[in-house]
Design an enzyme around this catalytic site. Structure first.
Site, PDB file in Angstrom:
ATOM      1  N   LYS A 115       5.378 -20.149 -24.820  1.00 15.25           N
ATOM      2  CA  LYS A 115       3.932 -19.721 -23.622  1.00 15.25           C
ATOM      3  C   LYS A 115       3.983 -17.915 -24.289  1.00 15.25           C
ATOM      4  O   LYS A 115       2.653 -17.763 -24.168  1.00 15.25           O
ATOM      5  CB  LYS A 115       5.022 -19.505 -22.783  1.00 15.25           C
ATOM      6  CG  LYS A 115       4.976 -20.929 -21.936  1.00 15.25           C
ATOM      7  CD  LYS A 115       5.314 -20.667 -20.009  1.00 15.25           C
ATOM      8  CE  LYS A 115       5.262 -21.831 -19.115  1.00 15.25           C
ATOM      9  NZ  LYS A 115       5.624 -21.630 -17.323  1.00 15.25           N
ATOM     10  N   LYS A 198       2.181 -32.233 -23.813  1.00 14.14           N
ATOM     11  CA  LYS A 198       2.822 -32.854 -21.841  1.00 14.14           C
ATOM     12  C   LYS A 198       1.655 -32.723 -21.293  1.00 14.14           C
ATOM     13  O   LYS A 198       0.706 -31.597 -21.116  1.00 14.14           O
ATOM     14  CB  LYS A 198       4.098 -31.716 -22.001  1.00 14.14           C
ATOM     15  CG  LYS A 198       4.508 -31.956 -20.636  1.00 14.14           C
ATOM     16  CD  LYS A 198       5.659 -30.977 -20.428  1.00 14.14           C
ATOM     17  CE  LYS A 198       5.180 -30.003 -20.400  1.00 14.14           C
ATOM     18  NZ  LYS A 198       6.470 -29.123 -19.547  1.00 14.14           N
ATOM     19  N   LYS A 201       0.230 -27.873 -15.993  1.00 19.51           N
ATOM     20  CA  LYS A 201      -0.707 -27.428 -14.413  1.00 19.51           C
ATOM     21  C   LYS A 201      -1.783 -26.365 -15.981  1.00 19.51           C
ATOM     22  O   LYS A 201      -2.626 -26.590 -14.870  1.00 19.51           O
ATOM     23  CB  LYS A 201       0.466 -27.043 -14.083  1.00 19.51           C
ATOM     24  CG  LYS A 201       0.677 -27.266 -12.699  1.00 19.51           C
ATOM     25  CD  LYS A 201       2.452 -26.569 -12.405  1.00 19.51           C
ATOM     26  CE  LYS A 201       3.024 -27.214 -11.115  1.00 19.51           C
ATOM     27  NZ  LYS A 201       3.927 -25.964 -10.866  1.00 19.51           N
TER      28      LYS A 201
HETATM   29  P1  AMP Z   1       6.603 -27.076 -13.366  1.00 21.82           P
HETATM   30  O1  AMP Z   1       5.374 -28.133 -13.062  1.00 21.82           O
HETATM   31  O2  AMP Z   1       6.869 -26.229 -14.797  1.00 21.82           O
HETATM   32  O3  AMP Z   1       6.761 -26.394 -12.048  1.00 21.82           O
HETATM   33  O4  AMP Z   1       7.908 -28.691 -13.427  1.00 21.82           O
HETATM   34  C1  AMP Z   1       7.939 -28.833 -12.306  1.00 21.82           C
HETATM   35  C2  AMP Z   1       9.390 -30.473 -12.315  1.00 21.82           C
HETATM   36  O5  AMP Z   1       7.989 -30.761 -13.171  1.00 21.82           O
HETATM   37  C3  AMP Z   1      10.115 -30.200 -13.232  1.00 21.82           C
HETATM   38  O6  AMP Z   1      11.568 -31.196 -13.164  1.00 21.82           O
HETATM   39  C4  AMP Z   1       9.407 -30.168 -14.599  1.00 21.82           C
HETATM   40  O7  AMP Z   1      10.636 -30.910 -16.038  1.00 21.82           O
HETATM   41  C5  AMP Z   1       8.670 -31.255 -14.669  1.00 21.82           C
HETATM   42  N1  AMP Z   1       7.794 -31.395 -14.556  1.00 21.82           N
HETATM   43  C6  AMP Z   1       6.660 -30.509 -15.020  1.00 21.82           C
HETATM   44  N2  AMP Z   1       5.804 -31.744 -16.388  1.00 21.82           N
HETATM   45  C7  AMP Z   1       6.410 -32.370 -16.590  1.00 21.82           C
HETATM   46  C8  AMP Z   1       5.202 -34.295 -17.598  1.00 21.82           C
HETATM   47  N3  AMP Z   1       4.636 -33.482 -18.318  1.00 21.82           N
HETATM   48  N4  AMP Z   1       6.600 -34.782 -17.654  1.00 21.82           N
HETATM   49  C9  AMP Z   1       7.591 -34.953 -17.225  1.00 21.82           C
HETATM   50  N5  AMP Z   1       8.276 -34.243 -16.212  1.00 21.82           N
HETATM   51  C10 AMP Z   1       7.292 -33.313 -15.555  1.00 21.82           C
END
Ligand code: AMP
Ligand code: TRP
Length: 336
Positions: A115, A198, A201
């Site tokens: 990041k 990956k 968002k």
């Molecule tokens: P975040 O969007 O970073 O707040 O992630 C929230 C949750 O979603 C966390 O448990 C991440 O590990 C999971 N997560 C985010 N992106 C992915 C992805 N592409 N595949 C699987 N899990 C994800």
């Protein structure tokens, strides 16, 4: 010291664009754990501001993630659902833990490196110390298990290390070491535009992800235009090697339909992507449409969503406050 034997804590950042990776990698797995664990599900708004956020959008996203949790099947009467910033203990414990976390440990965090990129000196301290706040989130409740996607594993190992360092320094078994719970399928959902990145968002392309605001047409359109290769699908899992886009789409299909990769390939092996994508759109719409419709219905009544968060705050704070008081006592802070 008494420890809860099975308490879950997990969280998602309210940064907009909640997507299929969040659902398959996180939220969906939480739904199944409610029966067996005491569950605390947080909307981590303090983590969100580690990168710039628009205040009005942050408020809206906080309500969206709350509604997505409930629409996905998390029961707000059983589970504690709240936003992080309302319980001041997160910030207070993060400070204390930060005084037990060597910079060398934080320097290893790959998410910070990604990041911050090359401009490390311009990265904010909050982005750097984000994993310490995450450790505080978990340890404030003495959570024993933390269900997350693969990308958070390193942060959880750090949380365990910090808990251990604290326990050793004060010579008490105060914090339980939290176990990462990473579920078998779809732990890493990849971008629809690039099978090696990956689903995220923050990807600039909305075509890279299926979001909780997509309707059936949008879902079908994104799947139709998802990147693939020219070969038909293989008949067994080994044939997906070196084909990241095919591997990702088959993985998504399996996770949505509740099938193994081999089961999916038994049905689609030898067929072209046009057929497969039609099938994938159908299951994606079938699984996601009821959830997104319920989420939109809830968002039309923000007062209801806010009342859930308020009740969650009270329940979370009731667990957090006595724990924080004990930590302050251990540290040697004189109570008021
Ligand atoms: P975040 O969007 O970073 O707040 O992630 C929230 C949750 O979603 C966390 O448990 C991440 O590990 C999971 N997560 C985010 N992106 C992915 C992805 N592409 N595949 C699987 N899990 C994800
Ligand atoms: N850092 C996590 C993410 O970006 C979100 C998070 C914050 C979290 N605090 C947490 C996850 C505590 C589990 C437990 O996905």
């Amino acid at each position: 010291m008494t420890h809860p034997t099975n308490r879950i804590f997990s969280g998602i950042q309210p940064t907009g664009n909640l997507h299929l990776g969040n659902y398959l990698g996180a939220i969906r797995n939480w739904v199944g754990m409610q029966k067996d664990y005491e569950c605390i599900f947080c909307i981590v708004d303090m983590h969100a501001i580690t990168v710039p956020q628009d205040p009005a959008a942050l408020r809206q996203s906080t309500r969206e993630v709350t509604a997505a949790y409930i629409a996905s099947g998390i029961d707000p009467d059983e589970c504690v659902i709240f936003n992080q910033s309302t319980v001041s203990g997160h910030a207070e414990l993060a400070w204390i833990l930060g005084c037990h976390a060597p910079m060398g440990w934080l320097n290893r965090m790959t998410q910070f490196k990604e990041k911050a990129g090359k401009k490390r000196d311009q990265a904010m301290i909050g982005l750097y110390s984000y994993p310490v706040l995450m450790a505080a989130d978990i340890l404030l409740y003495k959570a024993t298990d933390v269900p997350v996607g693969e990308d958070q594993k390193q942060h959880l190992e750090l949380a365990r290390d910090i808990a251990g360092a604290f326990n050793r320094f004060y010579d008490v078994e105060y914090f339980p070491l939290p176990e990462p719970r990473i579920f078998g399928t779809a732990t890493r959902v990849m971008s629809l535009r690039d099978g090696t990145a990956k689903m995220s968002k923050s990807d600039p392309s909305d075509m890279s992800r299926i979001t909780f605001t997509d309707d059936a047409d949008a879902i079908a359109g994104k799947i139709r235009r998802a990147k693939t290769d020219p070969e038909p699908l293989p008949s067994e899992a080994a044939g997906l090697e070196g084909r990241p886009e095919a591997d990702n789409l088959v993985g998504i299909y399996g996770a949505l339909a509740g099938q193994t990769v081999d089961e999916v390939l038994a049905e689609f092996g030898g067929k072209g992507f046009a057929d497969f994508k039609r099938g994938l759109s159908d299951v994606a719409v079938q699984v996601l449409s009821p959830i997104t419709a319920e989420m939109q219905r809830m968002l039309a009544d923000p007062a209801y969503v806010d009342s859930i968060l308020h009740k969650g705050y009270e329940r979370a704070n009731a667990i957090a406050a006595p724990n924080l008081a004990e930590v302050k006592e251990l540290v040697g802070f004189l109570a008021r």
